[in-house]
Design an enzyme around this catalytic site. Structure first.
Site, PDB file in Angstrom:
ATOM      1  CD  GLU A  50      -2.857   1.153   2.259  1.00 30.65           C
ATOM      2  OE1 GLU A  50      -2.731   0.395   3.190  1.00 30.65           O
ATOM      3  OE2 GLU A  50      -3.843   2.176   2.249  1.00 30.65           O
ATOM      4  CB  CYS A 244      -7.386   2.711   4.083  1.00 25.98           C
ATOM      5  SG  CYS A 244      -7.664   1.880   5.447  1.00 25.98           S
ATOM      6  CG  ASN A 375      -8.974  -2.638   2.434  1.00 23.84           C
ATOM      7  OD1 ASN A 375      -8.453  -3.825   2.993  1.00 23.84           O
ATOM      8  ND2 ASN A 375      -8.803  -1.487   3.195  1.00 23.84           N
ATOM      9  CD  GLU A 376      -9.330  -2.809   7.295  1.00 20.04           C
ATOM     10  OE1 GLU A 376      -9.458  -1.696   7.608  1.00 20.04           O
ATOM     11  OE2 GLU A 376      -8.096  -3.445   7.791  1.00 20.04           O
TER      12      GLU A 376
END
Ligand code: AHR
Length: 658
Positions: A50, A244, A375-376
């Site tokens: 990331e 994120c 994602n999440e």
């Protein structure tokens, strides 16, 4: 067998003399060589990338100039004026007339010929050069007024020139120019100057500088040392671009892969979401140039032998931030991004998106097998969207495996809800994340022993033991964290039938530009090193084996009993038994490993041992291998291996069995 309470490391130390007495008897382990219980997916141990902590711009992407195209919100961020020894002039931002995503440029107006006039760039927490290495500066320029203008670039150690080059003959049309400089010394903290000589006005843009020693010597390429650290891990997959960052602070800020391919002037610079995320570590100068875009991620995956694993926005912005939602009726654009991405990666060269891949120099498909949706993310709003993605992806590409998320936490209401819904959907791979204290990892080595074997498989997509012994702001990559992860990873390996992929997170951090820690690999502008956690990950990923075999004591697997954790695999290509045994107790432990089944080895084995008496021990730029594996050897006598495991050690043994 005596039970060891994994939580009580401190207590165990206090009891050391008593425990030591009890240890004259070795713990007897047995490996059933011929009882394969699961195959190990080739993807088992991989990487999570990331752009956080300056991982891409300022890190893996070897660009040395910050705000190279003057597109930051403050177009002069990263740049200072140089005007000395009587020089007079101005610099000001202008807007390009042509439409496009490169909006701004800089006009340098020089009013006399005295002294030095121009720009200084701060780089990414500085600029560093290595003695004897060439640095290529490129920039776009056009003359707005005057003639006989020259640009001189300088690498300075304070005022002393350690590299220099010039270019002139500019025209009144935009064109690219190049200056190559050789650094006369190694220096972190170079004063880089971009100077205009002669009277007149020169328009400049995209001022970029790269070292010649990039990965594969590629122009505008990646930092070789950082890629090498990744390649050395033999990664099974590369997940990108996060994290994120996929979701964005809001939808506008989400990662849009289509904006990250093609020429650099077509890649729109964007504020990095980690720029403002943490009040205690704000990084106002953190942007994404997308110099590493989706083509480069695929290319990197291929070159380090990892399956590419892109994760895309599911139409929900980060739910820790705005949680902005795309209305279901407007989700098409997001779904099409996923379908087009598969075509970009795998489609024929005459397809719309496959042709773009070919134009970028890769006519062969990238053989994409996985795609992550969200994602999440959590709640019914995720499930609603995940179903739409699933239907569309499976209709067009039934062979692609979809990764779904189980939210940000490894347990709790949302986690249970998502798992329940994903099971009903027959989801294929569920991404679980756990950032927890080291004790959690030691206590959860049996997490997957009882997982439903008929449900989705697991992608342990982000994990790291967060030590609590240093300040909240700085959780060090210490030995306790790494050893505890190793203990947990034996549980992942034992359950390789259900856990198909696993990756530590995050991957990279610049020592002066981080927002989040701990991280696997740290670097400054010259150096890099693998943390204790890196070495643990590497021990597993370079010794994966192809099938799990039971390793037991008194008929039971080991997940903390007597302070020991164990897993074993067979490598059917090299005919080796690979065993991993973690001893979290402070005292040394004798073990025996009886090889049960057909054994026709040569009686010799090798053993990689990582150990430290200090749970707080860590690696650093100055001492990069303080805690790292040492190679030892052992013998197999009467089909039995005898080892003395050091206290607080992670051990990976290998022995030919045929
Ligand atoms: O790894 C850092 C962050 O942790 C990731 O972006 C996110 O997915 C997780 O919360």
């Amino acid at each position: 067998m005596k039970k060891f309470r994994p939580l009580m490391l401190g207590v165990a130390m206090a009891l050391l003399p008593f425990i030591a007495q009890a240890q004259d008897e070795p713990t007897a382990l047995k490996v059933a060589l011929n009882e394969k219980t699961a195959d190990i997916a080739p993807t088992m141990w991989g990487l999570f990338f990331e752009d956080i902590n300056f991982a891409a711009d300022g890190g893996l992407y070897a660009e040395m100039i910050k705000n190279y195209s003057f597109e930051f919100e403050n177009p002069m961020m990263g740049w200072n004026r140089v005007e000395d020894h009587g020089a007079k002039g101005y610099v000001f931002n202008q807007n390009h007339e042509a439409a496009g995503v490169n909006h701004k440029y800089l006009r340098m107006q020089r009013l006399n010929e005295a002294g030095n006039f121009g720009l200084h760039n701060q780089g990414f927490r500085g600029i560093a050069v290595k003695e004897g290495l060439k640095y290529t500066l490129t920039f776009l320029a056009k003359v707005a007024k005057g003639h006989n203008l020259t640009v001189t670039a300088k690498l300075l150690d304070e005022d002393q020139v350690i590299g220099e080059g010039s270019v002139s003959d500019f025209s009144d049309q935009w064109a690219e120019y190049e200056i190559v400089m050789t650094a006369g010394q190694t220096l972190d903290g170079v004063n880089f100057q971009f100077l205009l000589e002669g009277e007149g006005e020169l328009d400049v843009d995209m001022i970029s500088m790269f070292p010649e020693d990039t990965w594969k010597g590629r122009k505008r390429g990646l930092r070789k040392d950082l890629v090498q650290l990744l390649a050395d891990m033999n990664p099974g997959f590369l997940r990108f671009p996060g994290g994120c960052i996929v979701e964005g602070f809001d939808l506008e800020n989400r990662y849009q892969w289509k904006k990250t391919i093609g020429e650099m002037e077509d890649r729109e610079v964007m504020k990095n979401r980690w720029n403002i995320e943490f009040a205690h570590r704000t990084t106002p100068d953190y942007y994404q140039s997308f110099g590493i875009g989706f083509f480069e991620y695929f290319q990197l995956s291929e070159e380090i032998g990892a399956e590419p694993l892109p994760i895309l926005s599911c139409g929900l912005a980060c739910q820790f931030n705005t949680g902005e939602q795309v209305p279901i009726g407007a989700l098409d654009q997001y779904v099409n991004d996923a379908l087009d991405l598969i075509e970009f990666a795998n489609g024929p060269v005459d397809s719309e998106w496959g042709s773009k891949r070919a134009e970028m120099g890769h006519p062969e498909p990238f053989d994409l097998k996985f795609i992550g949706v969200g994602n999440e993310n959590w709640g019914p709003q995720y499930i609603e969207r995940a179903k739409i993605f699933e239907k569309a992806i499976k209709a067009a590409y039934p062979e692609i495996t979809i990764v779904s998320t189980s939210g940000p936490f490894p347990d709790g209401r949302e986690f249970e809800y998502l798992w329940g819904e994903l099971k009903k959907m027959d989801a294929e791979l569920v991404d679980e994340h756990y950032y927890r204290p080291p004790s959690w990892f030691r206590e959860n080595a049996r997490r997957y022993d009882d997982y439903d074997r008929n449900g989705p498989k697991v992608f342990a997509g982000e994990y790291a033991a967060h030590s609590t012994t240093v300040s909240e702001d700085f959780k060090r990559n210490n030995w306790e964290a790494a050893m505890s992860e190793a203990a947990f990873m034996t549980g992942l390996e034992r359950n390789a039938d259900i856990v198909r992929l696993a990756s530590y997170a995050p991957l990279f951090a610049h020592v002066d530009g981080w927002q989040w820690n701990p991280d696997l690999i740290w670097f400054d502008n010259l150096r890099s090193y693998g943390t204790t956690n890196y070495h643990v990950q590497k021990l597993f990923s370079t010794n994966p084996g192809t099938a799990v075999v039971p390793i037991t004591a008194e008929g039971e697997s080991l997940a903390g009993e007597d302070g020991l954790y164990a897993s074993a695999t067979i490598d059917e290509t090299t005919n080796e038994l690979i065993f991993k045994v973690v001893n979290i107790a402070p005292e040394a432990k004798k073990i025996t490993i009886a090889l049960d089944g057909k054994y026709k080895g040569n009686g010799k084995g090798t053993w990689l041992e990582m150990a430290d008496r200090d749970l707080e021990a860590y690696n650093s730029l100055d001492n990069p291998t303080a805690v790292s594996p040492k190679t030892k050897s052992f013998e197999v006598k009467k089909k039995t291996i005898e080892l003395t495991l050091q206290g607080q050690s992670v051990n990976v043994g290998k022995v030919k069995i045929k």
